[in-house]
Motif scaffolding. Structure first.
Motif, PDB file in Angstrom:
ATOM      1  N   LEU A 298       0.919  -1.308   0.033  1.00 14.38           N
ATOM      2  CA  LEU A 298       0.070  -0.007   0.042  1.00 14.38           C
ATOM      3  C   LEU A 298       0.878   1.183   0.039  1.00 14.38           C
ATOM      4  O   LEU A 298       1.743   1.474   0.954  1.00 14.38           O
ATOM      5  N   PRO A 299       1.025   1.967  -1.084  1.00 17.59           N
ATOM      6  CA  PRO A 299       1.746   3.245  -1.064  1.00 17.59           C
ATOM      7  C   PRO A 299       1.541   4.210   0.260  1.00 17.59           C
ATOM      8  O   PRO A 299       0.688   4.327   0.753  1.00 17.59           O
ATOM      9  N   ALA A 300       2.662   4.694   0.514  1.00 16.96           N
ATOM     10  CA  ALA A 300       2.601   5.852   1.620  1.00 16.96           C
ATOM     11  C   ALA A 300       1.489   6.703   1.690  1.00 16.96           C
ATOM     12  O   ALA A 300       0.554   6.980   2.654  1.00 16.96           O
ATOM     13  N   GLU A 301       1.402   7.173   0.450  1.00 22.99           N
ATOM     14  CA  GLU A 301       0.383   8.381   0.334  1.00 22.99           C
ATOM     15  C   GLU A 301      -1.252   7.686   0.314  1.00 22.99           C
ATOM     16  O   GLU A 301      -2.164   8.588   0.923  1.00 22.99           O
ATOM     17  N   ASP A 302      -1.352   6.593  -0.031  1.00 26.14           N
ATOM     18  CA  ASP A 302      -2.681   5.952   0.060  1.00 26.14           C
ATOM     19  C   ASP A 302      -2.755   5.588   1.508  1.00 26.14           C
ATOM     20  O   ASP A 302      -4.012   5.887   2.028  1.00 26.14           O
ATOM     21  N   LYS A 303      -2.047   5.037   2.235  1.00 26.71           N
ATOM     22  CA  LYS A 303      -2.036   4.579   3.609  1.00 26.71           C
ATOM     23  C   LYS A 303      -2.608   6.075   4.277  1.00 26.71           C
ATOM     24  O   LYS A 303      -3.430   5.950   5.191  1.00 26.71           O
ATOM     25  N   ARG A 304      -1.807   6.943   4.141  1.00 31.51           N
ATOM     26  CA  ARG A 304      -1.945   8.271   4.594  1.00 31.51           C
ATOM     27  C   ARG A 304      -3.351   8.981   4.447  1.00 31.51           C
ATOM     28  O   ARG A 304      -4.032   9.128   5.335  1.00 31.51           O
ATOM     29  N   ASP A 305      -3.775   8.808   3.238  1.00 28.97           N
ATOM     30  CA  ASP A 305      -5.131   9.348   2.854  1.00 28.97           C
ATOM     31  C   ASP A 305      -6.241   8.500   3.469  1.00 28.97           C
ATOM     32  O   ASP A 305      -7.208   9.016   4.089  1.00 28.97           O
ATOM     33  N   LEU A 306      -5.949   7.164   3.572  1.00 27.57           N
ATOM     34  CA  LEU A 306      -6.969   6.465   4.183  1.00 27.57           C
ATOM     35  C   LEU A 306      -7.254   6.458   5.647  1.00 27.57           C
ATOM     36  O   LEU A 306      -8.417   6.678   5.880  1.00 27.57           O
ATOM     37  N   LEU A 307      -6.128   6.569   6.289  1.00 26.39           N
ATOM     38  CA  LEU A 307      -6.280   6.705   7.564  1.00 26.39           C
ATOM     39  C   LEU A 307      -6.801   8.133   8.142  1.00 26.39           C
ATOM     40  O   LEU A 307      -7.582   8.272   8.968  1.00 26.39           O
ATOM     41  N   ALA A 308      -6.391   9.088   7.250  1.00 29.63           N
ATOM     42  CA  ALA A 308      -6.842  10.471   7.328  1.00 29.63           C
ATOM     43  C   ALA A 308      -8.468  10.536   7.281  1.00 29.63           C
ATOM     44  O   ALA A 308      -9.159  11.132   8.046  1.00 29.63           O
ATOM     45  N   TRP A 309      -8.942   9.807   6.320  1.00 23.07           N
ATOM     46  CA  TRP A 309     -10.331   9.752   6.043  1.00 23.07           C
ATOM     47  C   TRP A 309     -10.984   9.028   7.253  1.00 23.07           C
ATOM     48  O   TRP A 309     -12.061   9.586   7.575  1.00 23.07           O
ATOM     49  N   VAL A 310     -10.505   7.943   7.507  1.00 17.84           N
ATOM     50  CA  VAL A 310     -11.045   7.350   8.719  1.00 17.84           C
ATOM     51  C   VAL A 310     -11.035   8.378   9.910  1.00 17.84           C
ATOM     52  O   VAL A 310     -12.262   8.180  10.719  1.00 17.84           O
ATOM     53  N   GLU A 311     -10.105   9.030  10.257  1.00 25.94           N
ATOM     54  CA  GLU A 311     -10.015  10.014  11.293  1.00 25.94           C
ATOM     55  C   GLU A 311     -10.829  11.153  11.085  1.00 25.94           C
ATOM     56  O   GLU A 311     -11.348  11.881  12.171  1.00 25.94           O
ATOM     57  N   GLY A 312     -11.143  11.508   9.999  1.00 31.26           N
ATOM     58  CA  GLY A 312     -11.524  12.972   9.788  1.00 31.26           C
ATOM     59  C   GLY A 312     -13.190  12.986   9.353  1.00 31.26           C
ATOM     60  O   GLY A 312     -13.453  13.873   8.749  1.00 31.26           O
ATOM     61  N   GLY A 313     -13.711  11.853   9.632  1.00 32.09           N
ATOM     62  CA  GLY A 313     -15.382  11.878   9.623  1.00 32.09           C
ATOM     63  C   GLY A 313     -15.650  11.011   8.409  1.00 32.09           C
ATOM     64  O   GLY A 313     -16.980  11.232   8.294  1.00 32.09           O
ATOM     65  N   LYS A 314     -14.935  10.460   7.851  1.00 29.61           N
ATOM     66  CA  LYS A 314     -15.331   9.489   6.435  1.00 29.61           C
ATOM     67  C   LYS A 314     -16.237  10.549   5.685  1.00 29.61           C
ATOM     68  O   LYS A 314     -17.550   9.927   5.303  1.00 29.61           O
ATOM     69  N   LYS A 315     -15.874  11.251   4.909  1.00 23.89           N
ATOM     70  CA  LYS A 315     -16.767  12.225   4.141  1.00 23.89           C
ATOM     71  C   LYS A 315     -16.988  11.196   2.861  1.00 23.89           C
ATOM     72  O   LYS A 315     -16.121  10.758   2.207  1.00 23.89           O
ATOM     73  N   PRO A 316     -18.306  11.267   2.346  1.00 25.29           N
ATOM     74  CA  PRO A 316     -18.463  10.480   1.356  1.00 25.29           C
ATOM     75  C   PRO A 316     -18.289  11.149  -0.032  1.00 25.29           C
ATOM     76  O   PRO A 316     -17.762  10.527  -0.918  1.00 25.29           O
ATOM     77  N   GLY A 317     -18.318  12.799  -0.234  1.00 22.97           N
ATOM     78  CA  GLY A 317     -17.956  13.412  -1.452  1.00 22.97           C
ATOM     79  C   GLY A 317     -19.164  13.268  -2.185  1.00 22.97           C
ATOM     80  O   GLY A 317     -20.325  12.923  -2.013  1.00 22.97           O
ATOM     81  N   HIS A 318     -19.022  13.662  -3.685  1.00 22.04           N
ATOM     82  CA  HIS A 318     -19.828  13.389  -4.724  1.00 22.04           C
ATOM     83  C   HIS A 318     -19.875  12.197  -5.651  1.00 22.04           C
ATOM     84  O   HIS A 318     -18.821  11.840  -6.106  1.00 22.04           O
ATOM     85  N   SER A 319     -20.943  11.704  -5.813  1.00 19.09           N
ATOM     86  CA  SER A 319     -21.193  10.525  -6.097  1.00 19.09           C
ATOM     87  C   SER A 319     -20.873  10.429  -7.768  1.00 19.09           C
ATOM     88  O   SER A 319     -20.438   9.499  -8.538  1.00 19.09           O
ATOM     89  N   ALA A 320     -20.695  11.808  -8.374  1.00 18.64           N
ATOM     90  CA  ALA A 320     -20.178  11.705  -9.647  1.00 18.64           C
ATOM     91  C   ALA A 320     -18.907  11.526  -9.958  1.00 18.64           C
ATOM     92  O   ALA A 320     -18.398  11.209 -11.121  1.00 18.64           O
ATOM     93  N   ASP A 321     -18.062  11.523  -8.971  1.00 23.61           N
ATOM     94  CA  ASP A 321     -16.727  11.231  -8.830  1.00 23.61           C
ATOM     95  C   ASP A 321     -16.341   9.798  -8.739  1.00 23.61           C
ATOM     96  O   ASP A 321     -14.954   9.278  -8.647  1.00 23.61           O
ATOM     97  N   ALA A 322     -17.420   8.928  -8.532  1.00 19.89           N
ATOM     98  CA  ALA A 322     -17.010   7.414  -8.180  1.00 19.89           C
ATOM     99  C   ALA A 322     -16.704   6.643  -9.445  1.00 19.89           C
ATOM    100  O   ALA A 322     -16.824   7.093 -10.609  1.00 19.89           O
ATOM    101  N   PRO A 323     -15.768   5.714  -9.184  1.00 17.20           N
ATOM    102  CA  PRO A 323     -15.179   4.933  -9.994  1.00 17.20           C
ATOM    103  C   PRO A 323     -16.195   4.178 -10.593  1.00 17.20           C
ATOM    104  O   PRO A 323     -17.481   3.866 -10.092  1.00 17.20           O
TER     105      PRO A 323
END
Length: 679
Positions: A298-323
């Motif tokens: 798992l790349p360092a930036e992916d790990k950083r962003d994943l853990l930050a998302w968990v700690e930061g309220g788990k924002k859903p964002g916009h469904s239009a940006d979904a893969p």
């Protein structure tokens, strides 16, 4: 446990003693090769799975547009080209043909010329000559180049309909630095597009693209805001969904926002500890590419962003940006197999406790040898299957009625190190060889299925299958298998760090392809090394945290040379103490055995021998005579990879062998000379 046709140990001792006489005591410098072909990279190293920014494209002719306006396309190719780079110019006809071929299949192309010195007039001429129809942009401000981190004038980027990067690398391998071929061996871009259009991930997702190098200010696709739909969902798709999808082998699904948010606590724990994604090789040196084609780090930036998302309220964002959602086949990942071998009767897996290894021997009915280019192990009750190892046992040359089956089982247990064939572990059930490679399945062979079941609270029945895809003709290289083993291990009671070593002499020039260490529940760490001709050691694979639950195969991005006279070294460490929670009995001396309460020290490896034809069974003497490895290594006294005049036996022999008269004899030149002179 040793494949005797590969490394006969008796001859090894004699030859190694010869080679050590007058050997250099220092490691020589190795020159950087001039020729450069596409090199496979681990997908995470080149940003595969990331959302590509909505870049503005300003064509030399026509109006500007954003990439998002191409979302009706089934795939988009952003191809970097140059009207002045010689390698890029050679690829122009190929790109023009691919543009035509895939236009009717819903694929859009965008061509980017990143060199300021390439003028609009030059581009117009190239468009006219090659018949390009798609937008062509001069990226004079480097906006596109820097946003994508493009590294050469031949690099292509494939985006799916949601602007997720699914392939990045070379067009094919027909042209590179300092070489050209009549035709490509690997159609990398075409294969990637075929996979995307079929809703699958490309077999090769990331490569280098030899061409004119570009300076960039970024290394990977730029990250967007850390929310679920634009960022976290893609991290999960790239690293987790292979197992964590509905009907998958993982205990729960991570396919939706609610799935991921509900399991955020466990995700944080396993990611923080480095347990997930499952990958146990030591990380590559900082600044260097991973040597592994299937690196799951798992790349360092992916790990950083994943853990930050968990700690930061788990924002859903916009469904239009979904893969785009990933679609998982309920059938074979290798496509429709040419043949399926299944264990004859279902094995009942009890609800609780543990089960010993199950050994099932299945005779095949193939009247002729078959070349297998892809294989897949599919348990019918995946939820209770820990792992499956499949071995090939060749048909005896002189069978004796009444003892064949018993002898087959004995051979299977004795020769597993050299006859390993296929593997299943959650997330690793497919072996798909690149073009020019395949494994031999001899006519009339028996397949030995060794299955480890883990009861999960409910009685189950399993009837594991093996799917095979055959190559219509013999490959260029036969994938062979050997095992570095020490069946005489003795692990003392209570020893928390017991070391066991094994060695395998290399009896002719070989190229290593992959490694798969195998120990049981006391296994702690494992290491492969190459004992080189000058006495030094080269690290091949270091697994500092071996985990019996994951029988992973580590596939090299590029083959590693193991020259005649070198030695393959394996070291395993074991924890037989009470501090090992998986240890069934810390008071017992542990010996080699097939069950998990016993132990093994076995380092599987795949390799090929360039001088041997597929299916060819030569003696060591015949192989050495053909490839010239013995003679070359004896003459190359300083082990610098070439024979100079003072190392040659006579001036006339040196003159004849030095075919290009450049002042030294290469290994290939010596081989040609020896074959020509029959000595």
């Amino acid at each position: 446990m040793i494949a005797k046709h590969f490394f006969p140990p008796a001859l090894a001792g004699l030859v190694l003693s010869i080679l050590t006489v007058g050997a250099a005591t220092t490691k020589p410098d190795v020159a950087t090769p001039v020729k450069e072909a596409p090199r496979i990279f681990a997908p995470h190293e080149l940003g595969i799975g990331r959302l590509v920014p909505d870049l503005r494209i300003q064509p030399t002719a026509g109006k500007s547009f954003r990439l998002s306006t191409l979302n009706s396309a089934k795939a988009t190719v952003i191809a970097f080209v140059s009207t002045s780079c010689p390698v890029s110019k050679r690829f122009a006809p190929t790109l023009a043909q691919l543009e035509r071929d895939y236009a009717m299949r819903g694929v859009k192309f965008v061509f980017i010329d990143p060199l300021v010195s390439d003028t609009a007039t030059d581009i117009a001429a190239a468009v006219r000559v090659h018949g390009f129809k798609s937008p062509f942009m001069r990226d004079v401000d480097r906006e596109v180049r820097n946003a994508l981190g493009a590294r050469s004038t031949t690099e292509v980027f494939v985006l799916d309909a949601a602007r997720t990067l699914v392939y990045r690398g070379a067009v094919d391998d027909q042209y590179g630095l300092a070489y050209s071929l009549d035709a490509p061996r690997q159609r990398l871009l075409a294969d990637a597009l075929d996979a995307v259009l079929a809703g699958k991930a490309p077999r090769v997702q990331a490569t280098s693209a030899p061409g004119c190098a570009l300076e960039t200010t970024t290394k990977n696709i730029a990250s967007s805001a850390v929310d679920y739909h634009s960022r976290i969902s893609r991290i999960v798709q790239q690293n987790c969904l292979e197992c964590h999808h509905a009907g998958g082998v993982a205990p729960f699904s991570l396919e939706t926002y609610d799935d991921v948010a509900s399991h955020a606590g466990m995700i944080r724990k396993v990611v923080d500890k480095g347990v997930m994604p499952p990958w146990f090789a030591a990380p590559a040196t900082v600044g260097q590419a991973s040597p592994w084609a299937n690196d799951r780090t798992l790349p360092a930036e992916d790990k950083r962003d994943l853990l930050a998302w968990v700690e930061g309220g788990k924002k859903p964002g916009h469904s239009a940006d979904a893969p785009l959602p990933r679609v998982f086949s309920k059938d074979w990942q290798i496509g429709t197999p040419d043949a399926v071998v299944q264990i004859p009767k279902p094995i009942v897996v009890k609800a609780t406790g543990k089960m010993p290894y199950q050994n099932v021997f299945v005779e095949t009915s193939f009247a002729e040898d078959r070349w297998v280019r892809a294989m897949e192990v599919r348990p019918t009750a995946r939820e209770v299957v820990h792992h499956v190892l499949v071995f090939v046992i060749p048909k005896p040359t002189n069978e004796v009625a009444g003892v064949t089956k018993a002898a087959t089982k004995r051979r299977g247990r004795q020769d597993e190190g050299g006859n390993f064939f296929a593997v299943y572990v959650p997330g690793n059930s497919v072996i798909d060889y690149p073009p020019d490679f395949a494994k031999l399945l001899p006519a009339g062979a028996t397949l030995h299925f060794q299955i480890h079941y883990t009861p999960n609270g409910t009685v189950a029945g399993d009837q594991t299958r093996l799917g095979l895809v055959f190559s219509p003709k013999p490959p260029r290289h036969e994938v062979r298998v050997a095992g570095i083993a020490n069946p005489f291990l003795r692990i003392p009671p209570g020893d928390a760090n017991h070391q066991v070593d094994a060695v395998l002499p290399v009896m002719f020039d070989a190229k290593l392809l992959s490694f798969m260490p195998h120990m049981h529940v006391r296994g702690k760490a494992f290491r492969y090394e190459l004992g080189q001709l000058d006495g030094s050691k080269k690290l091949l694979l270091d697994v500092p945290r071996y985990d019996f639950n994951w029988q992973l195969q580590y596939k090299l991005a590029e083959p590693v040379e193991a020259p005649f006279g070198s030695k393959l070294l394996a070291t395993g460490w074991y924890d037989n103490s009470a501090n090992n929670p998986a240890n069934p009995d810390p008071l017992r001396e542990v010996k080699w055995g097939p069950q998990t309460e016993d132990e093994m020290m076995l380092g599987y490896l795949e390799y090929y021998v360039p001088s041997q034809k597929p299916g060819e069974k030569l003696s060591v003497g015949e192989t050495v005579a053909r490839d010239g490895s013995l003679m070359f290594n004896l003459l190359d006294r300083n082990h610098d990879g070439k024979i100079t005049r003072d190392e040659a036996p006579t001036a006339e022999a040196f003159r004849q062998a030095d075919a290009n008269a450049d002042g030294f004899v290469t290994r290939e030149e010596l081989k040609v000379y020896l074959q020509r002179n029959k000595r």
